[in-house]
Design a protein around this motif. Structure first.
Motif, mmCIF file in Angstrom:
data_model
loop_
_atom_site.group_PDB
_atom_site.id
_atom_site.type_symbol
_atom_site.label_atom_id
_atom_site.label_comp_id
_atom_site.label_asym_id
_atom_site.label_seq_id
_atom_site.Cartn_x
_atom_site.Cartn_y
_atom_site.Cartn_z
ATOM 1 N N TRP A 66 0.831 -1.213 0.000
ATOM 2 C CA TRP A 66 0.000 0.000 0.000
ATOM 3 C C TRP A 66 0.865 1.262 0.000
ATOM 4 O O TRP A 66 0.547 2.231 -0.705
ATOM 5 C CB TRP A 66 -0.933 -0.030 1.204
ATOM 6 C CG TRP A 66 -1.654 1.269 1.474
ATOM 7 C CD1 TRP A 66 -1.610 2.027 2.599
ATOM 8 C CD2 TRP A 66 -2.519 1.972 0.577
ATOM 9 N NE1 TRP A 66 -2.381 3.139 2.498
ATOM 10 C CE2 TRP A 66 -2.970 3.137 1.241
ATOM 11 C CE3 TRP A 66 -2.948 1.739 -0.722
ATOM 12 C CZ2 TRP A 66 -3.823 4.051 0.656
ATOM 13 C CZ3 TRP A 66 -3.815 2.663 -1.302
ATOM 14 C CH2 TRP A 66 -4.247 3.787 -0.626
ATOM 15 N N ARG B 131 -12.057 9.066 -8.005
ATOM 16 C CA ARG B 131 -12.125 8.323 -9.269
ATOM 17 C C ARG B 131 -13.577 8.087 -9.726
ATOM 18 O O ARG B 131 -13.861 8.141 -10.919
ATOM 19 C CB ARG B 131 -11.410 6.974 -9.138
ATOM 20 C CG ARG B 131 -9.898 7.115 -9.172
ATOM 21 C CD ARG B 131 -9.214 5.808 -8.775
ATOM 22 N NE ARG B 131 -7.780 5.860 -8.986
ATOM 23 C CZ ARG B 131 -6.928 6.485 -8.189
ATOM 24 N NH1 ARG B 131 -7.366 7.154 -7.120
ATOM 25 N NH2 ARG B 131 -5.632 6.464 -8.449
ATOM 26 N N SER C 174 -8.108 -1.100 -10.197
ATOM 27 C CA SER C 174 -7.611 -0.095 -9.247
ATOM 28 C C SER C 174 -8.721 0.337 -8.290
ATOM 29 O O SER C 174 -8.471 0.574 -7.095
ATOM 30 C CB SER C 174 -7.058 1.129 -10.002
ATOM 31 O OG SER C 174 -8.102 1.812 -10.700
ATOM 32 N N ALA D 60 -7.152 5.776 0.888
ATOM 33 C CA ALA D 60 -7.789 4.903 -0.104
ATOM 34 C C ALA D 60 -9.215 5.351 -0.351
ATOM 35 O O ALA D 60 -9.693 5.371 -1.497
ATOM 36 C CB ALA D 60 -7.757 3.454 0.383
ATOM 37 N N LEU E 84 -8.612 -0.122 -4.191
ATOM 38 C CA LEU E 84 -8.832 0.979 -3.246
ATOM 39 C C LEU E 84 -9.938 0.646 -2.249
ATOM 40 O O LEU E 84 -9.804 0.905 -1.045
ATOM 41 C CB LEU E 84 -9.177 2.256 -4.019
ATOM 42 C CG LEU E 84 -8.025 2.900 -4.783
ATOM 43 C CD1 LEU E 84 -8.524 4.053 -5.652
ATOM 44 C CD2 LEU E 84 -6.945 3.396 -3.801
ATOM 45 N N PRO F 55 -2.278 -2.482 -8.919
ATOM 46 C CA PRO F 55 -3.499 -2.843 -8.193
ATOM 47 C C PRO F 55 -3.596 -4.353 -7.931
ATOM 48 O O PRO F 55 -4.044 -4.775 -6.866
ATOM 49 C CB PRO F 55 -4.616 -2.363 -9.129
ATOM 50 C CG PRO F 55 -4.002 -1.292 -9.949
ATOM 51 C CD PRO F 55 -2.575 -1.679 -10.128
ATOM 52 N N TYR G 56 2.023 1.971 -3.408
ATOM 53 C CA TYR G 56 0.982 2.110 -4.443
ATOM 54 C C TYR G 56 0.746 3.594 -4.747
ATOM 55 O O TYR G 56 0.702 4.421 -3.812
ATOM 56 C CB TYR G 56 -0.322 1.479 -3.927
ATOM 57 C CG TYR G 56 -1.457 1.539 -4.913
ATOM 58 C CD1 TYR G 56 -1.554 0.597 -5.924
ATOM 59 C CD2 TYR G 56 -2.433 2.535 -4.840
ATOM 60 C CE1 TYR G 56 -2.607 0.648 -6.828
ATOM 61 C CE2 TYR G 56 -3.476 2.589 -5.742
ATOM 62 C CZ TYR G 56 -3.570 1.632 -6.727
ATOM 63 O OH TYR G 56 -4.602 1.679 -7.636
ATOM 64 N N GLY H 166 -9.102 8.506 -2.433
ATOM 65 C CA GLY H 166 -8.760 8.208 -3.825
ATOM 66 C C GLY H 166 -9.922 7.567 -4.570
ATOM 67 O O GLY H 166 -10.138 7.830 -5.758
ATOM 68 N N LEU H 167 -10.693 6.749 -3.863
ATOM 69 C CA LEU H 167 -11.857 6.100 -4.482
ATOM 70 C C LEU H 167 -12.906 7.144 -4.862
ATOM 71 O O LEU H 167 -13.478 7.105 -5.953
ATOM 72 C CB LEU H 167 -12.449 5.065 -3.525
ATOM 73 C CG LEU H 167 -13.656 4.287 -4.024
ATOM 74 C CD1 LEU H 167 -13.274 3.435 -5.235
ATOM 75 C CD2 LEU H 167 -14.234 3.422 -2.914
ATOM 76 N N THR I 64 -8.687 -1.870 0.228
ATOM 77 C CA THR I 64 -7.762 -1.257 1.186
ATOM 78 C C THR I 64 -8.528 -0.448 2.217
ATOM 79 O O THR I 64 -8.229 -0.478 3.421
ATOM 80 C CB THR I 64 -6.756 -0.363 0.448
ATOM 81 O OG1 THR I 64 -6.053 -1.130 -0.531
ATOM 82 C CG2 THR I 64 -5.756 0.254 1.418
ATOM 83 N N GLU I 65 -9.536 0.308 1.758
ATOM 84 C CA GLU I 65 -10.327 1.111 2.698
ATOM 85 C C GLU I 65 -11.041 0.225 3.713
ATOM 86 O O GLU I 65 -11.077 0.532 4.915
ATOM 87 C CB GLU I 65 -11.345 1.949 1.930
ATOM 88 C CG GLU I 65 -12.169 2.849 2.846
ATOM 89 C CD GLU I 65 -13.214 3.641 2.079
ATOM 90 O OE1 GLU I 65 -13.875 4.496 2.709
ATOM 91 O OE2 GLU I 65 -13.388 3.402 0.870
#
Length: 530
Positions: free
Chosen positions: A351, A470, A445, A463, A449, A360, A354, A466-467, A452-453
């Motif tokens: 992570w 996107r 990807s 994460a 994310l 991913p 990344y 970032g999600l 990871t979250e």
């Protein structure tokens, strides 16, 4: 005899409850309970129910005793010809032989009594060999012979030795005795004090069976002394009233191959004929044996019910140990997930690298591996707790501890399959989330994310941000909620599968609470009808 349909129905219901009682866990007393159940079933199936349904059927006198006691010679002599194999090689009697009058043959050719034995019948031919070889000695058979020298209404059954070296012979001998209206116990001058015949005598006394004893092969010089001592032993055991016959040692019995003189067995033959021909004596013989068994139910059924209750209580304790262990580990896994414990070690390194130094797919691989390790540790800990608890339970011996067969799937393999399926479904959710977006990001990807979250706790705050960048804030919330439910479902599935695997051997035994109450209820109904 009481042959009312209501009584027979109650007795049949009780019989079914006894047959359904099972004692699979090796608890103290379970072996005895299984033996008591089997003996009681044999008595009900082979004697009590057939006798009450057809009280007019011939009396069955089973001749039993120790190895070499002379049972077969005695039966042959009572019949007046060789119908049962006798000899010096022991144990001789392997196939039980039932002898009856030709007009009584139909009573025994069917399955009325001893339904588990295959009937074999070869009619006697004058001038021929009376003994007939059997095909398939391994099969449990009952050879039926007829002889018009026996009075109508009487059948003799030569049983295997009750102390046979062959276990199957001993079991069969016990079954045959359970089918008897009259027990004829044969012992010898040399062995009348042995433990085996006295065990049989005590059993007959407990069941209040119609019993007669034959003291065989008594030397002329000591007939009076041996008879007196044997009688004293019977009296001391509370069996002084039992009819007792003495057969002297004769040349015909020395090698077990001949017939005794008619005078040697005349008293016993006359006693048996009287039991058949006198209505009062016949009624007394059958009623005494049948009602003795029925009366014994008052003590035997509660014993079976108690053993059934002990089985259920042990099963509850064993099940509780599994539930407690897995409930505890499930709570620990949920706590660790909320704390972001999966994002550690290689997963945390991935992570941090990344997206510059980690793809991913690599991040998802590391997260899946870390989640699988968390679940495997939980299962291992639960199994260890179960093993420790089960070691305190004697009933767990039959279930075994957590040993994994290398030829079967291991917990590691099963859990690995589950978390990989979770990943594939998560990726499908991600593909749905990016479908239709103007500038659709790579689905893998997005999946990395959201995973990871969910698995990273506070260390994975970036994460979630970032999600949202996107796919948008609302879409990110919807995807995260769906993914959270999916994660919970698969974690539950993984732990539930392992719990079910662990409890499966116990569930397969199908130990229920009902047998205890059903046994007592069936006994109560029968007693009311009586």
């Amino acid at each position: 005899m009481d042959v009312r349909p209501q009584l027979l129905d109650a007795l049949s219901a009780l019989r079914d409850r006894v047959a359904a009682a099972r004692f699979p866990l090796p608890l103290a007393g379970a072996t005895r309970a299984r033996a008591d159940r089997d003996e009681l079933l044999a008595q009900l199936d082979d004697y009590v129910v057939p006798r009450l349904r057809e009280p007019e059927a011939p009396l069955l006198a089973v001749v039993g005793g120790s190895t070499g006691a002379g049972k077969s010679t005695l039966v042959n002599s009572l019949v007046g010809r060789r119908v049962s194999e006798a000899g010096v090689l022991r144990p001789t009697t392997r196939t039980p032989v039932l002898v009856c009058h030709p007009q009584d043959h139909h009573w025994f050719s069917g399955m009325r009594v001893l339904p588990d034995l295959t009937r074999v019948w070869v009619p006697h031919q004058e001038g021929g060999d009376d003994l007939h070889p059997l095909v398939g000695r391994e099969e449990r058979v009952l050879r039926i012979e007829t002889a018009d020298t026996l009075p109508r209404g009487l059948a003799l059954l030569d049983a295997p030795d009750i102390d046979s070296l062959v276990a199957d012979n001993r079991v069969l001998a016990a079954e045959l005795i359970c089918a008897a209206d009259i027990w004829i116990l044969v012992t010898t001058a040399a062995r009348y004090a042995d433990a085996v015949p006295w065990h049989l005598l005590r059993t007959a006394k407990e069941n209040r069976a119609t019993l007669v004893t034959v003291l065989d092969r008594v030397p002329h010089q000591v007939v009076s002394e041996v008879s007196r001592q044997y009688g004293a032993l019977l009296t001391k055991a509370g069996l002084g009233h039992v009819p007792r016959f003495t057969v002297p040692e004769l040349p015909e019995s020395a090698w077990g191959g001949g017939l005794l003189p008619a005078t040697a067995v005349a008293p016993l033959r006359a006693w048996l004929a009287y039991q058949v021909q006198d209505p009062a004596a016949r009624e007394a013989a059958t009623a005494r044996t049948a009602y003795g068994i029925l009366d014994s139910l008052r003590t035997r059924m509660p014993g079976l019910a108690g053993a059934a209750a002990a089985q259920y209580a042990a099963a509850l304790r064993l099940t509780a140990a599994v539930d407690t262990a897995y409930d505890s580990e499930y709570a620990r896994v949920r706590s660790r997930l909320q704390a972001g414990a999966v994002l550690a070690g290689e997963a945390l390194t991935r992570w941090r690298g990344y997206p510059l130094d980690c793809t991913p797919g690599e991040l998802l691989d590391a997260l899946v591996k870390s989640l699988g390790t968390l679940l495997l540790c939980a299962v291992t800990a639960a199994d260890e707790r179960i093993d420790e608890a089960w070691r305190q339970e004697p009933g767990a011996d039959v279930l075994g501890l957590s040993r994994h067969d290398p030829t079967l799937d291991s917990p590691e393999h099963r859990i690995g399959m589950t978390v990989r399926r979770w990943r594939r479904v998560l990726e499908e959710y991600a593909e749905e989330a990016v479908r239709g977006l103007d500038t659709a990001p790579e689905a893998e990807s997005v999946a990395a994310l959201v995973a990871t979250e969910l698995l990273g706790g506070r260390r994975a705050k970036a994460a979630g941000e970032g999600l949202a960048e996107r796919i948008g804030a609302q879409a990110a919330i919807r995807l995260r909620d769906r993914a959270a439910r999916l994660l919970s479902e698969y974690v539950d599935r993984a732990l539930r599968t392992e719990r079910e695997r662990r409890i499966a051997p116990l569930d397969a035994l199908d130990i229920q609470a009902e047998p205890q109450a059903e046994l007592i209820a069936a006994l109560s109904v029968l007693q009311k009808e009586r």
